[in-house]
Design an enzyme around this catalytic site. Structure first.
Site, short mmCIF file in Angstrom:
data_model
loop_
_atom_site.label_atom_id
_atom_site.label_comp_id
_atom_site.label_asym_id
_atom_site.label_seq_id
_atom_site.Cartn_x
_atom_site.Cartn_y
_atom_site.Cartn_z
N ASP A 59 9.68 4.10 -3.94
CA ASP A 59 10.90 3.30 -4.15
C ASP A 59 12.11 4.16 -4.52
OD1 ASP A 59 9.33 1.04 -3.68
OD2 ASP A 59 8.91 0.72 -5.80
N ASN A 114 12.03 0.22 3.88
CA ASN A 114 11.30 -0.70 3.01
C ASN A 114 12.28 -1.66 2.38
OD1 ASN A 114 9.11 -1.73 1.41
ND2 ASN A 114 9.90 -0.56 -0.33
N GLU A 153 16.95 -11.34 0.59
CA GLU A 153 16.13 -10.39 1.36
C GLU A 153 16.18 -10.74 2.84
OE1 GLU A 153 12.20 -9.33 -0.06
OE2 GLU A 153 12.66 -10.05 -2.06
N ARG A 173 0.86 -1.17 0.00
CA ARG A 173 0.00 0.00 0.00
C ARG A 173 0.91 1.23 0.00
NH1 ARG A 173 -5.42 0.31 1.10
NH2 ARG A 173 -5.56 -1.93 1.23
N HIS A 177 12.70 -3.77 -1.13
CA HIS A 177 12.15 -3.81 -2.48
C HIS A 177 12.92 -4.85 -3.30
CE1 HIS A 177 10.15 -2.33 -6.06
NE2 HIS A 177 11.32 -2.40 -6.67
N LEU A 209 2.00 4.74 1.07
CA LEU A 209 1.75 5.61 2.22
C LEU A 209 1.64 7.05 1.76
CD1 LEU A 209 4.37 3.92 4.57
CD2 LEU A 209 1.87 3.82 4.83
C1 GAR Z 1 9.10 -9.44 -0.82
O1 GAR Z 1 9.75 -10.01 -1.91
C2 GAR Z 1 9.29 -7.93 -0.82
O2 GAR Z 1 10.54 -7.52 -1.28
C3 GAR Z 1 8.20 -7.51 -1.76
O3 GAR Z 1 7.10 -8.33 -1.45
C4 GAR Z 1 7.58 -9.57 -0.96
C5 GAR Z 1 6.91 -9.83 0.37
O4 GAR Z 1 7.21 -11.12 0.82
N1 GAR Z 1 7.89 -6.12 -1.60
C6 GAR Z 1 7.47 -5.35 -2.57
O5 GAR Z 1 7.29 -5.74 -3.71
C7 GAR Z 1 7.19 -3.92 -2.16
N2 GAR Z 1 6.91 -3.12 -3.31
P1 GAR Z 1 7.03 -11.48 2.34
O6 GAR Z 1 5.60 -11.10 2.73
O7 GAR Z 1 7.21 -12.97 2.39
O8 GAR Z 1 8.06 -10.73 3.14
#
Ligand code: GAR
Length: 199
Positions: free
Chosen positions: A148, A110, A177, A94, A112, A96
């Site tokens: 981003d 964040n 990540e 979402r 990304h 902000l």
């Molecule tokens: C992750 O890969 C994160 O980097 C991405 O969503 C996924 C969440 O996975 N975030 C975005 O795309 C933000 N724009 P998770 O719920 O297992 O952490």
């Protein structure tokens, strides 16, 4: 210098990055503690995972609020009640508002799934493949009003391999990540603690 940095984690889905942060913060020497998990989707799998890990978790159904200001005000109330000083977005899907970002200026991180500034926005793995990139990865950055585009804290790279599809590439990035986000949170939390010492 004392006291770990109380951190709120915002999620929308499975919460695997959230779990990586919770796991890292189990170590009492980790400079941040997870004070609260908040989801804009009460059904998010991550809520249950947080509760199982013994972390306070709250679902605030964004759809039930009159609008974004009301939803974000409820988040701020919950975060303030948890005495959060820092927010980690972990798959929070979402955008902000500038007012919320300003309220927490320099205090929102964040993760990304791309090597920012490349591939802002959604479907980063599909786009990395479509563009024939040799390298892909993930970035932890401060959140600003520009999507981003805030200052980068840390990045991790992975190769794009022959035969990759979006799922395989996403899985390779996700491993990074889970390593990168706790590291980046520790870096930022240490800086906040050092700042407290200077006050
Ligand atoms: C992750 O890969 C994160 O980097 C991405 O969503 C996924 C969440 O996975 N975030 C975005 O795309 C933000 N724009 P998770 O719920 O297992 O952490």
């Amino acid at each position: 210098m004392t006291g770990r940095v109380r951190t709120g984690v915002l999620i929308s889905g499975r919460g695997s990055n959230m779990s990586a942060l919770i796991e890292a913060a189990r170590n009492k020497d980790f400079p941040a503690e997870i004070a609260l998990v908040l989801s804009d989707k009460p059904q998010a799998a991550g809520i249950r995972a947080a509760q199982l890990a013994g972390v306070a978790a709250l679902g605030l159904d964004a759809k039930r609020f009159a609008g974004k200001p009301e939803f974000e005000a409820a988040m701020t109330v919950a975060l303030a009640a948890a005495e959060a000083e820092l927010i980690c977005l972990a798959g929070f899907m979402r955008i902000l508002s500038p007012a919320f970002v300003e309220r927490w200026r320099g205090r929102i991180l964040n993760i990304h799934p791309s090597l920012l500034p490349d591939l802002r926005g959604l479907q980063t793995h599909e786009r990395a493949l479509a563009e024939g990139r040799a390298e892909h990865g993930c970035t932890v950055h401060f959140v600003t009003a520009d999507l981003d585009a805030g200052p980068i804290v840390a990045q991790a790279r992975v190769p794009v391999l022959p035969g990759d599809d979006a799922d395989r590439l996403a899985a390779r990035v996700l491993v990074e990540e889970h390593r990168l986000y706790p590291e980046a949170l520790a870096t930022v939390a240490r800086a906040i603690r050092a700042g407290r010492g200077a006050e």
